[in-house]
Design an enzyme around this catalytic site. Structure first.
Site, mmCIF file in Angstrom:
data_model
loop_
_atom_site.group_PDB
_atom_site.id
_atom_site.type_symbol
_atom_site.label_atom_id
_atom_site.label_comp_id
_atom_site.label_asym_id
_atom_site.label_seq_id
_atom_site.Cartn_x
_atom_site.Cartn_y
_atom_site.Cartn_z
ATOM 1 N N CYS A 2 5.328 -12.205 27.622
ATOM 2 C CA CYS A 2 5.939 -13.698 26.931
ATOM 3 C C CYS A 2 7.006 -14.866 27.081
ATOM 4 O O CYS A 2 7.417 -14.853 28.328
ATOM 5 C CB CYS A 2 7.142 -12.776 25.426
ATOM 6 S SG CYS A 2 6.980 -11.417 25.278
ATOM 7 N N ARG A 27 1.194 -15.748 32.417
ATOM 8 C CA ARG A 27 2.042 -14.960 32.605
ATOM 9 C C ARG A 27 1.510 -14.058 31.787
ATOM 10 O O ARG A 27 2.074 -12.711 31.788
ATOM 11 C CB ARG A 27 3.284 -15.339 31.959
ATOM 12 C CG ARG A 27 4.182 -16.440 32.195
ATOM 13 C CD ARG A 27 5.500 -17.057 31.655
ATOM 14 N NE ARG A 27 6.247 -15.837 31.490
ATOM 15 C CZ ARG A 27 7.346 -16.427 31.788
ATOM 16 N NH1 ARG A 27 7.502 -16.706 32.869
ATOM 17 N NH2 ARG A 27 8.570 -14.939 31.287
ATOM 18 N N TRP A 75 3.932 -10.764 24.484
ATOM 19 C CA TRP A 75 2.842 -9.951 25.014
ATOM 20 C C TRP A 75 3.031 -8.647 24.673
ATOM 21 O O TRP A 75 4.760 -7.989 23.846
ATOM 22 C CB TRP A 75 3.297 -9.384 26.327
ATOM 23 C CG TRP A 75 2.578 -9.037 27.504
ATOM 24 C CD1 TRP A 75 1.496 -9.298 27.819
ATOM 25 C CD2 TRP A 75 3.316 -7.761 28.484
ATOM 26 N NE1 TRP A 75 1.105 -8.269 28.340
ATOM 27 C CE2 TRP A 75 2.007 -7.016 29.139
ATOM 28 C CE3 TRP A 75 4.123 -7.182 28.314
ATOM 29 C CZ2 TRP A 75 2.154 -6.583 29.532
ATOM 30 C CZ3 TRP A 75 4.625 -5.925 28.662
ATOM 31 C CH2 TRP A 75 2.890 -5.816 29.661
ATOM 32 N N ASN A 101 11.529 -13.364 23.513
ATOM 33 C CA ASN A 101 11.398 -12.469 24.776
ATOM 34 C C ASN A 101 12.455 -11.491 24.979
ATOM 35 O O ASN A 101 13.558 -11.751 24.855
ATOM 36 C CB ASN A 101 10.958 -13.068 25.710
ATOM 37 C CG ASN A 101 10.299 -14.271 26.127
ATOM 38 O OD1 ASN A 101 9.895 -14.605 25.227
ATOM 39 N ND2 ASN A 101 10.175 -15.696 26.677
ATOM 40 N N GLY A 102 12.168 -10.613 25.395
ATOM 41 C CA GLY A 102 12.559 -9.053 25.315
ATOM 42 C C GLY A 102 12.551 -8.170 24.415
ATOM 43 O O GLY A 102 11.952 -8.488 24.250
ATOM 44 N N GLU A 482 -0.761 -2.330 49.706
ATOM 45 C CA GLU A 482 -1.265 -4.109 49.303
ATOM 46 C C GLU A 482 -2.437 -4.333 48.556
ATOM 47 O O GLU A 482 -3.039 -5.311 47.293
ATOM 48 C CB GLU A 482 -0.689 -5.320 49.472
ATOM 49 C CG GLU A 482 -1.179 -6.520 49.290
ATOM 50 C CD GLU A 482 0.193 -6.298 48.332
ATOM 51 O OE1 GLU A 482 0.825 -6.201 47.146
ATOM 52 O OE2 GLU A 482 -0.422 -7.783 47.555
ATOM 53 N N LYS A 486 -4.295 -4.811 45.474
ATOM 54 C CA LYS A 486 -4.947 -5.948 44.901
ATOM 55 C C LYS A 486 -6.380 -5.555 44.401
ATOM 56 O O LYS A 486 -6.830 -6.091 42.857
ATOM 57 C CB LYS A 486 -4.900 -7.189 45.841
ATOM 58 C CG LYS A 486 -4.699 -8.170 46.245
ATOM 59 C CD LYS A 486 -3.292 -8.740 46.283
ATOM 60 C CE LYS A 486 -2.454 -8.097 45.167
ATOM 61 N NZ LYS A 486 -1.196 -8.943 45.408
ATOM 62 N N GLU A 489 -5.859 -4.193 40.589
ATOM 63 C CA GLU A 489 -5.601 -4.609 39.748
ATOM 64 C C GLU A 489 -7.328 -6.173 39.291
ATOM 65 O O GLU A 489 -6.728 -6.197 37.881
ATOM 66 C CB GLU A 489 -4.432 -5.931 40.464
ATOM 67 C CG GLU A 489 -3.113 -5.646 40.748
ATOM 68 C CD GLU A 489 -1.963 -6.731 40.875
ATOM 69 O OE1 GLU A 489 -2.212 -6.829 41.940
ATOM 70 O OE2 GLU A 489 -1.569 -6.953 39.986
ATOM 71 N N HIS A 505 -4.293 15.590 55.683
ATOM 72 C CA HIS A 505 -3.251 16.550 55.488
ATOM 73 C C HIS A 505 -4.029 16.634 53.911
ATOM 74 O O HIS A 505 -2.686 17.082 53.053
ATOM 75 C CB HIS A 505 -2.343 16.049 55.329
ATOM 76 C CG HIS A 505 -1.670 16.066 56.739
ATOM 77 N ND1 HIS A 505 -1.625 16.736 57.425
ATOM 78 C CD2 HIS A 505 -1.044 14.867 57.879
ATOM 79 C CE1 HIS A 505 -1.044 17.596 59.001
ATOM 80 N NE2 HIS A 505 -0.617 16.043 58.628
ATOM 81 N N LYS A 600 2.556 -12.025 34.509
ATOM 82 C CA LYS A 600 3.429 -12.193 35.574
ATOM 83 C C LYS A 600 4.181 -11.774 36.161
ATOM 84 O O LYS A 600 4.544 -11.296 37.277
ATOM 85 C CB LYS A 600 2.674 -13.638 35.796
ATOM 86 C CG LYS A 600 3.549 -14.556 37.148
ATOM 87 C CD LYS A 600 2.950 -14.430 38.076
ATOM 88 C CE LYS A 600 3.368 -14.751 38.994
ATOM 89 N NZ LYS A 600 2.271 -14.102 40.313
HETATM 90 O O1 M6R Z 1 8.498 -11.550 40.697
HETATM 91 P P1 M6R Z 1 7.640 -9.969 41.335
HETATM 92 O O2 M6R Z 1 7.623 -10.103 42.710
HETATM 93 O O3 M6R Z 1 9.441 -9.566 41.119
HETATM 94 O O4 M6R Z 1 6.731 -8.934 40.472
HETATM 95 C C1 M6R Z 1 6.811 -8.000 41.033
HETATM 96 C C2 M6R Z 1 5.556 -7.588 40.317
HETATM 97 O O5 M6R Z 1 5.704 -6.936 39.712
HETATM 98 C C3 M6R Z 1 4.437 -7.972 41.091
HETATM 99 O O6 M6R Z 1 4.137 -8.433 43.040
HETATM 100 C C4 M6R Z 1 2.693 -7.662 40.960
HETATM 101 O O7 M6R Z 1 2.947 -6.174 40.904
HETATM 102 C C5 M6R Z 1 1.893 -8.478 40.697
HETATM 103 N N1 M6R Z 1 0.799 -7.967 39.651
HETATM 104 C C6 M6R Z 1 1.454 -7.925 42.412
HETATM 105 O O8 M6R Z 1 -0.162 -8.501 42.111
#
Ligand code: M6R
Length: 605
Positions: A2, A27, A75, A101-102, A482, A486, A489, A505, A600
């Site tokens: 949000c 976001r 959101w 928000n929250g 990582e 990526k 996502e 294993h 985000k």
């Molecule tokens: O703002 P932050 O680095 O704390 O966010 C952590 C994760 O939510 C963030 O890295 C998320 O995994 C991303 N979508 C990665 O691309």
């Protein structure tokens, strides 16, 4: 997640708020809304829409004038995305409007009590509870009405409140969700993220948890939720408004991948000390004597930040010879971990607002631990709650998926590891060697980025896969984790990351021609071991894409990256795989900057 934006001044408020909402689109959200008023024509005018900000804009009537307003991108948490559940929420008499928000944890109980009292709810949200509580308060001022309502709620909030009887002000409050005031010339802004403000002002005040503020066109004041005045210290946002623009790229992700040469240059700038072959980290607040007493380092972060933390732990253990590990902050905070006074805790976060990471920091602080932050957003909650830390200086990262910030965070960890190492047992010669390696990074990143054309072709070739395996060993394993995150996502291709050593294993059972493997194969002491893993995959007719320092005979394709010092290899090896994920998703027609179901900043539980 949000977003909130608000304005009070003399300008026509609706276009300002819509522009602010557009700045917050990155976001992630599912609906949006705006409510406005003005001292000349009191009464609240509201428009809401499920969907994008442009859907909201299309609904805004021609005559929608006002000089004060609040707006929101939602959101969904309580209730599906819909016009009704979109914020703002009004009371029955259309006097009070709230954006939030929250999450209000006791919303169900409060709603039941209000319903029993005859209140009719128009949405399924937790936020609407707050609106009715404020509307029912008999307190004489808006500030007191809000305060009374907040006393009844449990949970997290960043809120902005507009009242038809108090059109000269907006009242805001923060507990766990960011609220930033923007100070203009006879006008004031409020937002949950400076991105919505910087095109108008760079003078900001960030509220602390438990703080409220009243903003008027030419004045503001801050105070606690109990009513005591607090001292607001305005700071200047470093980031220019233009750094939030797409800058000629088709997506923010592409822009941010391309910015890594400059970003890495920035995180290094002014920190290298050639005289002592070490680095200076001004904000660490940890002197040499204290640094020598650290017996363990525990790094906490979520998602990509956790992966950067894994590499950071490896670097600290290797260079400073301090036992170090990383753990998802989201797990750590729930497992009643033993908090050890001799352990240095490090919270990693791009946004500095991720709730799981913040909650872990708060729990650690409560138990007396020393916590540092490795954070991108200056003045964010984690930056402020920690005892010191290292800013990663990646610049604003708008795309939901993290790229440049991952790279910069790993470089920041290399600096921290070098700093701790040189205080302990890392030799001058090794310090010099690593500094030379760090200095080479920007040019080497540029070399990797020049391979985009070939990486694009490879991505198009692999884009049809249903699933992919990512493997790496020791330093290469977090890179594999990582890279697989990526890919999933933004392309939605299922991907798994395994230590290459673990293949035999179990996961080897999955290998067949339809399951490609992306292998991280640096020229280090484990090269032959990694090659053996490639042999095992080839023997089962698996396709292999290697990221290596030299062509790999057993791989179907190799992306060759420049060699740096072995400890710094993970930094460069991750970058081609950002481009690989990007071009795979592009070939599949995905909405790269707005991946489904993701936000985000995850500022709620
Ligand atoms: O703002 P932050 O680095 O704390 O966010 C952590 C994760 O939510 C963030 O890295 C998320 O995994 C991303 N979508 C990665 O691309």
């Amino acid at each position: 997640m949000c977003g909130i934006v608000g304005y009070i001044g003399k300008r026509d408020v609706a276009p300002l708020l819509l522009e602010g909402l557009q700045r917050l689109e990155y976001r992630g959200y599912d609906s949006a809304g705006v409510v406005i008023t003005s001292p000349k024509t009191p009464g609240l005018k509201m428009v809401k829409a499920k969907g994008r900000v442009r859907d909201l804009e299309a609904r805004v009537p021609k005559r929608f004038a006002g000089t004060t307003g609040i707006a929101h991108t939602r959101w969904a948490t309580h209730g599906a995305p819909s016009d009704e559940n979109a914020h703002p929420h009004l009371d029955a008499e259309n006097k009070v409007a709230v954006v939030h928000n929250g999450i209000i944890d006791n919303a169900t109980d409060l709603r039941a009590k209000l319903v029993a009292d005859g209140v009719e709810f128009l949405s399924e949200t937790d936020t609407e509870v707050l609106t009715h509580l404020i509307a029912r308060s008999q307190a004489p001022t808006l500030e007191e009405k809000v305060r009374e309502a907040l006393r009844l709620v449990e949970g997290t909030y960043g809120i902005a409140v507009l009242h038809a009887d108090f059109t000269d002000r907006i009242v805001v409050a923060r507990n766990g969700s960011p609220v930033v005031l923007g100070i203009g010339e006879k006008e004031m802004f409020v937002a949950s993220d400076v991105a919505a403000l910087v095109s108008h002002t760079r003078q900001v005040v960030t509220l602390d948890d438990g703080e409220m503020a009243t903003i008027k066109a030419d004045d503001f004041r801050t105070y606690t939720t109990e009513g005591s005045r607090t001292t607001a210290s305005p700071t200047t946002v470093e980031w220019e408004a233009e750094s939030y623009d797409m800058g000629g790229h088709d997506t923010y992700m592409h822009k941010e991948i391309s910015e890594q040469v400059d970003a890495v240059d920035r995180v290094l700038r002014g920190r290298i000390d050639d005289r002592f072959s070490t680095v200076h980290l001004g904000g660490l607040n940890l002197d040499a004597r204290e640094a020598r007493t650290i017996r363990r380092v525990k790094i906490l972060g979520c998602g990509t930040s956790y992966h950067a933390g894994l590499i950071g732990a490896g670097l600290i253990e290797e260079l400073a010879r301090i036992p170090a590990d990383a753990e998802p902050a989201s797990e750590f905070r729930y497992r009643n971990a033993v908090v050890d006074p001799d352990t240095l805790y490090v919270a990693v976060s791009q946004s500095g607002e991720t709730y799981d990471a913040l909650a872990a920091v708060q729990e650690l602080k409560r138990k007396g631990a020393r916590v540092l932050g490795v954070v991108n957003v200056v003045g964010s909650a984690i930056a402020r709650e920690t005892d010191g830390g290292v800013y990663v200086h990646a610049g604003p990262e708008v795309c939901v998926v993290s790229t440049k910030c991952f790279t910069n965070t790993v470089v920041a960890f290399a600096l921290l590891a070098l700093h701790l190492g040189r205080i302990r047992d890392l030799s001058v010669a090794d310090g010099k060697r690593l500094i030379a390696g760090l200095r080479k990074l920007p040019d080497q990143i540029a070399e990797v980025l020049q391979q985009e054309g070939e990486i694009k072709k490879l991505a198009e070739e692999y884009a049809g896969a249903q699933s992919m395996m990512f493997i790496g060993r020791v330093r290469g394993y977090p890179v594999a984790l990582e890279a697989s995150l990526k890919l999933k996502e933004i392309s939605y291709i299922h991907a798994e990351a395994y230590p290459a050593s673990e293949l035999k294993h179990g996961p080897l059972a999955l290998i067949e021609p339809a399951l490609p493997t992306v292998a991280i194969v640096p020229d280090d002491d484990l090269l032959e071991k990694n090659r053996a893993a490639l042999e095992e995959i080839k023997a089962r007719s698996g396709r292999i894409l290697a990221v290596a320092h030299q062509e790999q005979e057993k791989a179907d394709h190799t992306i060759v990256v420049p060699k740096n010092e072995t400890e710094l290899d993970p930094i460069l090896m991750g970058i081609p795989l950002q481009l690989f994920a990007y071009h795979t998703a592009l070939a599949m027609g995905r909405d790269i900057d707005k991946p489904r179901n993701l936000a985000k900043s995850v500022t709620v539980e």
